[in-house]
Design an enzyme around this catalytic site. Structure first.
Site, PDB file in Angstrom:
ATOM      1  N   ASN A   9       0.608  -0.885   0.069  1.00  0.00           N
ATOM      2  CA  ASN A   9      -0.004   0.008   0.135  1.00  0.00           C
ATOM      3  C   ASN A   9       0.799   1.038   0.100  1.00  0.00           C
ATOM      4  OD1 ASN A   9      -2.031   1.837   0.533  1.00  0.00           O
ATOM      5  ND2 ASN A   9      -2.561   1.355   2.535  1.00  0.00           N
ATOM      6  N   LYS A  11       0.157   4.039  -0.831  1.00  0.00           N
ATOM      7  CA  LYS A  11      -0.377   5.086   0.353  1.00  0.00           C
ATOM      8  C   LYS A  11      -0.060   6.770  -0.628  1.00  0.00           C
ATOM      9  CE  LYS A  11      -0.408   3.276   4.258  1.00  0.00           C
ATOM     10  NZ  LYS A  11      -0.162   3.484   6.218  1.00  0.00           N
ATOM     11  N   HIS A  94      -9.450   1.252   5.233  1.00  0.00           N
ATOM     12  CA  HIS A  94      -8.180   0.935   5.825  1.00  0.00           C
ATOM     13  C   HIS A  94      -7.888   2.470   6.554  1.00  0.00           C
ATOM     14  CE1 HIS A  94      -4.084   2.571   6.553  1.00  0.00           C
ATOM     15  NE2 HIS A  94      -3.862   1.623   5.816  1.00  0.00           N
ATOM     16  N   GLU A  96      -6.901   4.266   8.164  1.00  0.00           N
ATOM     17  CA  GLU A  96      -7.073   5.773   7.538  1.00  0.00           C
ATOM     18  C   GLU A  96      -7.994   6.760   7.114  1.00  0.00           C
ATOM     19  OE1 GLU A  96      -3.205   5.435   5.420  1.00  0.00           O
ATOM     20  OE2 GLU A  96      -1.886   5.106   7.198  1.00  0.00           O
ATOM     21  N   GLU A 166      -5.729  -5.197  10.640  1.00  0.00           N
ATOM     22  CA  GLU A 166      -4.463  -3.987  11.093  1.00  0.00           C
ATOM     23  C   GLU A 166      -4.562  -3.143  12.187  1.00  0.00           C
ATOM     24  OE1 GLU A 166      -2.362  -2.722   6.711  1.00  0.00           O
ATOM     25  OE2 GLU A 166      -3.963  -1.107   7.031  1.00  0.00           O
ATOM     26  N   GLY A 172       2.678   2.589  11.056  1.00  0.00           N
ATOM     27  CA  GLY A 172       3.513   3.434  10.770  1.00  0.00           C
ATOM     28  C   GLY A 172       3.757   4.234  12.214  1.00  0.00           C
ATOM     29  N   SER A 213       3.308  -2.333  10.517  1.00  0.00           N
ATOM     30  CA  SER A 213       5.048  -1.772  10.674  1.00  0.00           C
ATOM     31  C   SER A 213       5.199  -3.257  10.222  1.00  0.00           C
ATOM     32  CB  SER A 213       5.321  -1.609  11.598  1.00  0.00           C
ATOM     33  OG  SER A 213       4.424  -0.395  12.713  1.00  0.00           O
TER      34      SER A 213
HETATM   35  P1  PGA Z   1       2.938   0.565   8.131  1.00  0.00           P
HETATM   36  O1  PGA Z   1       1.361   0.785   7.449  1.00  0.00           O
HETATM   37  O2  PGA Z   1       3.433  -0.792   7.039  1.00  0.00           O
HETATM   38  O3  PGA Z   1       3.565   1.578   6.585  1.00  0.00           O
HETATM   39  O4  PGA Z   1       2.991   0.538   8.893  1.00  0.00           O
HETATM   40  C1  PGA Z   1       0.358  -0.233   7.066  1.00  0.00           C
HETATM   41  C2  PGA Z   1      -0.344   0.015   6.527  1.00  0.00           C
HETATM   42  O5  PGA Z   1      -0.862   0.526   6.740  1.00  0.00           O
HETATM   43  O6  PGA Z   1      -1.565  -0.953   5.856  1.00  0.00           O
END
Ligand code: PGA
Length: 253
Positions: A9, A11, A94, A96, A166, A172, A213
Site C-alpha cells: 500500500n 498510500k 483502511h 486512515e 491492521e 506506521g 509495521s
Molecule cells: P505500515 O502501514 O506498514 O507503514 O505500518 C500498513 C498499512 O497501513 O497498511
C-alpha cells in the site's frame, strides 16, 4: 490451501514517474518469487502507468479506495468499473480512511458489495485503536467491523474476499504486533466473525493478512503463524529490497 498474498500500500506517495522507477526496481525480483500472490496499490494517478508496467507479469494491481456508486456526481471519487478497468484488487476501509475521512462500517459494507459486484478482489481492513486495545476491546471492535462490514455479502463468492487485520496502533509506528497476538485475534475474533457472517468453510477459505509495521526483519514472525496468510505492507513497500524480501518470506510459508 490459502495462497499467501503480499500487498504493498503505497498510500499518498510517488508521482507517476517515481512510481515507474519504484516498480522497475522491484519487478524482476518479484517475478521470480513463486507461490505468493503479489499486489501493488499505488495512488490513483499512477494506476495506468503501473498497469502497463505489470502487463504480462503475475503481479496484481490494486486501488487504495473506491466509491460504491456506479457513476454520477461524486467529485473526486472513482467508480468500481473505473478501478476494474486497470485493477484486480481494491483496498477497502483502511484505518486512515476510517479515521481521517469519516468512513464507517456502513460505507465499508457498500464498498465491499460494490467491489464484489464489479468482480474485484476486496482487501478489507479491520483493526482496533490503541485505546480500544488497551481497554481490552479488540474482540468487540473487530467483530463489529466484520459483522457490519460484511452484511448481505453472498457467501457463494465470499471466499474471494481478503481481510487485513491492521491494529491501528501498529500502523506506521514501527511497533508491530507480535505474531502470536495477531494470530490470536485472527483465530479467536476474525475467523469466528467470518463464520457467523458466512459459514465455517468460507471462514477457513478467506485469506487474512496482517498489517502494521511489517518489515523484512519481522515478516517471517507473522508468516509462521498458522492463521496469517500474508501481509499488507505500507512504509516498507516503498523500499524495493524490503518489499521483495517480505514477499520472499511469504513464499516459504
Ligand atoms: P505500515 O502501514 O506498514 O507503514 O505500518 C500498513 C498499512 O497501513 O497498511
Amino acid at each position: 490451501m490459502r495462497k499467501p498474498l503480499v500487498a504493498g500500500n503505497w498510500k499518498m506517495n510517488k508521482t507517476s514517474a517515481e512510481a515507474r522507477e519504484l516498480v522497475a526496481a522491484m519487478l524482476n525480483p518479484l517475478r521470480e518469487i513463486a507461490g505468493v500472490e503479489k499486489v501493488l496499490c499505488p495512488p490513483s494517478t499512477s494506476i495506468p502507468v503501473i498497469a502497463s508496467a505489470l502487463t504480462g507479469t503475475d503481479i496484481g494491481l490494486g486501488a487504495q479506495n473506491m466509491h460504491w456508486e456506479e457513476k454520477g456526481a461524486f467529485t473526486g471519487e472513482l467508480a468500481p468499473n473505473m478501478v476494474k478497468e486497470f485493477c484486480g484488487y481494491v483496498i477497502i476501509g483502511h484505518s486512515e480512511r476510517r479515521a481521517l475521512f469519516g468512513e464507517t462500517d456502513e460505507h465499508v459494507n457498500r464498498k465491499l458489495r460494490a467491489a464484489m459486484k464489479a468482480g474485484l478482489i476486496p482487501i478489507v481492513c479491520v483493526g482496533e485503536t490503541l485505546d480500544e486495545y488497551e481497554s481490552g476491546r479488540t474482540g468487540e471492535v473487530v467483530s463489529r467491523q466484520i459483522k457490519l462490514g460484511f452484511a448481505d455479502v453472498d457467501s457463494a463468492s465470499a471466499s474471494r474476499i481478503v481481510v487485513a487485520y491492521e491494529p491501528v496502533w501498529a500502523i506506521g509506528t514501527g511497533k508491530a504486533s507480535s505474531g502470536e497476538n495477531a494470530n490470536g485475534v485472527v483465530r479467536q475474533v476474525i475467523r469466528r466473525a467470518l463464520s457467523e457472517a458466512f459459514n465455517e468453510n468460507v471462514a477457513q477459505s478467506i485469506r487474512v493478512l496482517y498489517g502494521g509495521s511489517v518489515t523484512a526483519s519481522n515478516a517471517s514472525e507473522f508468516f509462521s503463524q498458522p492463521e496469517i496468510d500474508g501481509a499488507l505492507v505500507g512504509g516498507a513497500s516503498l523500499k524495493p529490497d524490503e518489499f521483495v524480501a517480505i514477499a520472499k518470506a511469504a513464499s516459504g510459508r
